[in-house]
Each structure stands twice: as C-alpha cells, then as structure tokens.
Design a protein around this motif. Structure first.
Motif, PDB file in Angstrom:
ATOM      1  N   LEU A  28       0.961  -1.192  -0.045  1.00  0.00           N
ATOM      2  CA  LEU A  28       0.006   0.140  -0.049  1.00  0.00           C
ATOM      3  C   LEU A  28       0.841   1.259  -0.054  1.00  0.00           C
ATOM      4  O   LEU A  28       1.890   1.140   0.320  1.00  0.00           O
ATOM      5  CB  LEU A  28      -0.961   0.357   1.011  1.00  0.00           C
ATOM      6  CG  LEU A  28      -1.592  -1.134   1.333  1.00  0.00           C
ATOM      7  CD1 LEU A  28      -2.485  -1.096   2.714  1.00  0.00           C
ATOM      8  CD2 LEU A  28      -2.778  -1.179   0.210  1.00  0.00           C
ATOM      9  N   PRO A  29       0.179   2.253  -0.359  1.00  0.00           N
ATOM     10  CA  PRO A  29       1.193   3.583  -0.517  1.00  0.00           C
ATOM     11  C   PRO A  29       1.505   4.364   1.122  1.00  0.00           C
ATOM     12  O   PRO A  29       0.529   3.798   1.671  1.00  0.00           O
ATOM     13  CB  PRO A  29       0.167   4.611  -1.278  1.00  0.00           C
ATOM     14  CG  PRO A  29      -1.219   4.078  -1.112  1.00  0.00           C
ATOM     15  CD  PRO A  29      -0.920   2.479  -1.058  1.00  0.00           C
ATOM     16  N   THR A  30       2.531   4.703   1.262  1.00  0.00           N
ATOM     17  CA  THR A  30       2.881   5.175   2.578  1.00  0.00           C
ATOM     18  C   THR A  30       2.077   6.613   2.698  1.00  0.00           C
ATOM     19  O   THR A  30       1.586   7.173   1.852  1.00  0.00           O
ATOM     20  CB  THR A  30       4.479   5.293   2.685  1.00  0.00           C
ATOM     21  OG1 THR A  30       4.881   6.158   1.658  1.00  0.00           O
ATOM     22  CG2 THR A  30       4.895   4.124   2.444  1.00  0.00           C
ATOM     23  N   VAL A  31       2.308   7.100   4.038  1.00  0.00           N
ATOM     24  CA  VAL A  31       1.592   8.455   4.248  1.00  0.00           C
ATOM     25  C   VAL A  31       2.449   9.392   4.799  1.00  0.00           C
ATOM     26  O   VAL A  31       3.637   8.980   5.335  1.00  0.00           O
ATOM     27  CB  VAL A  31       0.345   8.280   5.342  1.00  0.00           C
ATOM     28  CG1 VAL A  31      -0.728   7.411   4.687  1.00  0.00           C
ATOM     29  CG2 VAL A  31       0.925   7.507   6.394  1.00  0.00           C
ATOM     30  N   GLY A  32       2.094  10.767   4.821  1.00  0.00           N
ATOM     31  CA  GLY A  32       3.059  11.681   5.331  1.00  0.00           C
ATOM     32  C   GLY A  32       2.735  11.921   6.799  1.00  0.00           C
ATOM     33  O   GLY A  32       1.643  11.430   7.279  1.00  0.00           O
ATOM     34  N   MET A  33       3.680  12.807   7.241  1.00  0.00           N
ATOM     35  CA  MET A  33       3.245  13.042   8.643  1.00  0.00           C
ATOM     36  C   MET A  33       1.983  13.702   8.984  1.00  0.00           C
ATOM     37  O   MET A  33       1.443  13.394   9.977  1.00  0.00           O
ATOM     38  CB  MET A  33       4.353  13.887   9.393  1.00  0.00           C
ATOM     39  CG  MET A  33       4.331  14.316  10.962  1.00  0.00           C
ATOM     40  SD  MET A  33       4.325  12.823  11.649  1.00  0.00           S
ATOM     41  CE  MET A  33       5.998  12.652  11.824  1.00  0.00           C
ATOM     42  N   GLY A  34       1.388  14.828   8.130  1.00  0.00           N
ATOM     43  CA  GLY A  34       0.171  15.511   8.504  1.00  0.00           C
ATOM     44  C   GLY A  34      -0.928  14.393   8.265  1.00  0.00           C
ATOM     45  O   GLY A  34      -1.736  14.560   8.977  1.00  0.00           O
ATOM     46  N   GLU A  35      -0.788  13.381   7.232  1.00  0.00           N
ATOM     47  CA  GLU A  35      -1.906  12.396   7.079  1.00  0.00           C
ATOM     48  C   GLU A  35      -2.080  11.534   8.324  1.00  0.00           C
ATOM     49  O   GLU A  35      -3.098  11.198   8.917  1.00  0.00           O
ATOM     50  CB  GLU A  35      -1.598  11.738   5.857  1.00  0.00           C
ATOM     51  CG  GLU A  35      -2.633  10.832   5.488  1.00  0.00           C
ATOM     52  CD  GLU A  35      -2.613  10.300   4.104  1.00  0.00           C
ATOM     53  OE1 GLU A  35      -3.434   9.211   3.911  1.00  0.00           O
ATOM     54  OE2 GLU A  35      -1.771  10.483   3.494  1.00  0.00           O
ATOM     55  N   TYR A  36      -0.571  11.284   8.936  1.00  0.00           N
ATOM     56  CA  TYR A  36      -0.667  10.203   9.835  1.00  0.00           C
ATOM     57  C   TYR A  36      -1.407  11.075  11.372  1.00  0.00           C
ATOM     58  O   TYR A  36      -2.019  10.277  11.987  1.00  0.00           O
ATOM     59  CB  TYR A  36       0.657   9.851  10.308  1.00  0.00           C
ATOM     60  CG  TYR A  36       0.776   9.034  11.500  1.00  0.00           C
ATOM     61  CD1 TYR A  36       0.188   7.647  11.677  1.00  0.00           C
ATOM     62  CD2 TYR A  36       1.511   9.397  12.408  1.00  0.00           C
ATOM     63  CE1 TYR A  36       0.228   6.895  12.693  1.00  0.00           C
ATOM     64  CE2 TYR A  36       1.590   8.485  13.616  1.00  0.00           C
ATOM     65  CZ  TYR A  36       1.167   7.536  13.863  1.00  0.00           C
ATOM     66  OH  TYR A  36       1.016   6.609  15.061  1.00  0.00           O
ATOM     67  N   LEU A  37      -0.979  12.193  11.476  1.00  0.00           N
ATOM     68  CA  LEU A  37      -1.490  12.924  12.708  1.00  0.00           C
ATOM     69  C   LEU A  37      -2.948  13.225  12.608  1.00  0.00           C
ATOM     70  O   LEU A  37      -3.510  13.355  13.763  1.00  0.00           O
ATOM     71  CB  LEU A  37      -0.847  14.202  12.864  1.00  0.00           C
ATOM     72  CG  LEU A  37       0.844  14.385  13.260  1.00  0.00           C
ATOM     73  CD1 LEU A  37       1.322  15.615  13.220  1.00  0.00           C
ATOM     74  CD2 LEU A  37       0.857  13.656  14.419  1.00  0.00           C
ATOM     75  N   ALA A  38      -3.473  13.129  11.452  1.00  0.00           N
ATOM     76  CA  ALA A  38      -4.893  13.140  11.446  1.00  0.00           C
ATOM     77  C   ALA A  38      -5.620  11.825  11.357  1.00  0.00           C
ATOM     78  O   ALA A  38      -6.709  11.988  11.157  1.00  0.00           O
ATOM     79  CB  ALA A  38      -5.424  13.978  10.173  1.00  0.00           C
ATOM     80  N   SER A  39      -4.879  10.873  11.474  1.00  0.00           N
ATOM     81  CA  SER A  39      -5.373   9.549  11.235  1.00  0.00           C
ATOM     82  C   SER A  39      -5.848   9.136  12.272  1.00  0.00           C
ATOM     83  O   SER A  39      -5.744   9.312  13.806  1.00  0.00           O
ATOM     84  CB  SER A  39      -4.349   8.429  10.733  1.00  0.00           C
ATOM     85  OG  SER A  39      -3.503   8.381  11.760  1.00  0.00           O
TER      86      SER A  39
END
Length: 223
Positions: free
Chosen positions: A41-52
C-alpha cells in the motif's frame, strides 16, 4: 525568571508531553509506513498520519487510562487510608471531613477561594470540582478512544477484505477491551506501587515522599 521558577513543574511536564508526542508521532509513522509497504500500500506523510484514527486511538487510550487513574485515586483516598504512606490521609481523617478541616463557610480564610466561603450549590460544586473535571476528561478520552479505535479497526478490516464493525459490535470486540484493560492494569499497578513503596523508601525534598527520617508508620506526612 521568577515566573518560570514559580511554574517550573507544569512547564517541565508540558515540555515532556510535547517531546513524547513528537516521539510517538515519528515512531508511529514509521511503523504505519512499514506495515503499508508490507501490504503493498502507499505510505503516508506526517500530516496525514497525525490526522489518522491510528494516531488518535493511541493517544486517546493512554489519556483515558491516566485520567481514570487520577479520578479513582482522588475519590478512593477520601475513604481509604494506608498506614505509613504519604499518599494517604492521616488515619483519623477518613471521609469528607468537617467544614473546619476543609476551611469552608464560616471557617474560610481570607485567601480561600470565593466559592469555598459561600453556601448552596456553588460550594457543593466547587467541593467536587476536581473529581468532576477528571471524570469528564476521562469520559471524553474514553469516547474518543471508542470512535478512533473503531475507525482504525474498520480500516484494517476493509484492507483485509472483511466486513467493518458497527458501534455495538466494536464496543463488544476484543480489540477495544484489550486496548482498554492493557492500559488500566498498568495504571493500577503504578499507583498501588507508589502508595506502598513510599511507606519504606524516601526521596529527599519530594512532597511525594516522607521526610527521610520519618518513621515507616508515619501516615499522611510529606517531605
């Protein structure tokens, strides 16, 4: 400088909280992206992870267990004592105590909070304001854990081509209660250990310890 000194304890803990959250975010992001790569699967950035939901549930489950710990400790120490522990009230102070002991009503002092001197609902509310606030934060964090935990769990279910769970199903699911009890048991162990170890061990100058020379039987005495 004096203001920083006067508020040093809260400032230090606020700084430690920020550092811990940063550490959790960095390590958590690395773990999520490692898992994503393993599943193609595609990886995520820090901003996307913090909102996850994955990050939110990890934060919420720790916060709710911490505030549950303090809520129970605040309430249980009203009625239960531990001989020799500085974390306990003196053995003859069990219960809500008298107005004179609590410095309320006509026993209020010039520097007492205003609502301590008045009667009625304001004094009753202020008399339990700490427990109520801790309880509300605990319930809010617990609900946040439920919401974020369900979202994170269902994301994994969908990724594995399984049906997502509804609210009632997730509330009864092992994933939710495993996370919950895992944190609760560690908090109960930590508080219980502090209560008992402080009977026999000392930390010079700490208000969480008895004076170094105090007897093991001294109760409700701070250093």
């Amino acid at each position: 400088m004096r203001r920083r000194r006067d508020h040093g304890l809260s400032l230090v803990f606020a700084g430690l909280l920020v550092l811990a959250l940063v550490g959790q975010a960095v390590s958590g992001l690395a773990g999520v992206n490692d898992d994503a790569r393993d599943h193609g699967l595609p990886t995520v950035g820090m901003g996307e992870y913090l909102a996850s939901s994955s990050f939110a549930v990890d934060v919420a489950e720790n916060w709710q267990s911490e505030y549950l710990q303090f809520l129970l400790f605040i309430l249980l120490t009203v009625w239960f004592v531990q001989r020799g522990s500085p974390e306990s009230k003196p053995l003859d102070k069990v219960g809500r105590e008298s107005d004179e002991d609590q410095k309320v009503g006509r026993f209020a002092e010039p520097g007492s909070p205003r609502w301590a001197a008045v009667g009625g609902w304001r004094r009753r509310l202020y008399s339990h304001s700490l427990g109520l606030t801790m309880g509300l934060i605990f319930l809010g964090s617990w609900v946040a854990q439920l919401v974020a935990g369900r979202a994170a769990h269902n994301a994994e279910q969908i990724r594995d081509l399984q049906a997502p769970l509804g609210w009632a199903d997730y509330l009864a699911a092992p994933d939710f209660w495993s996370r919950t009890f895992q944190n609760w048991q560690s908090e109960f162990l930590a508080v219980g250990s502090m209560v008992v170890l402080a009977i026999y061990l000392r930390e010079r100058g700490s208000p969480e310890s008895k004076p170094v020379g105090a007897s093991h039987g001294a109760t409700g005495v701070e250093g």
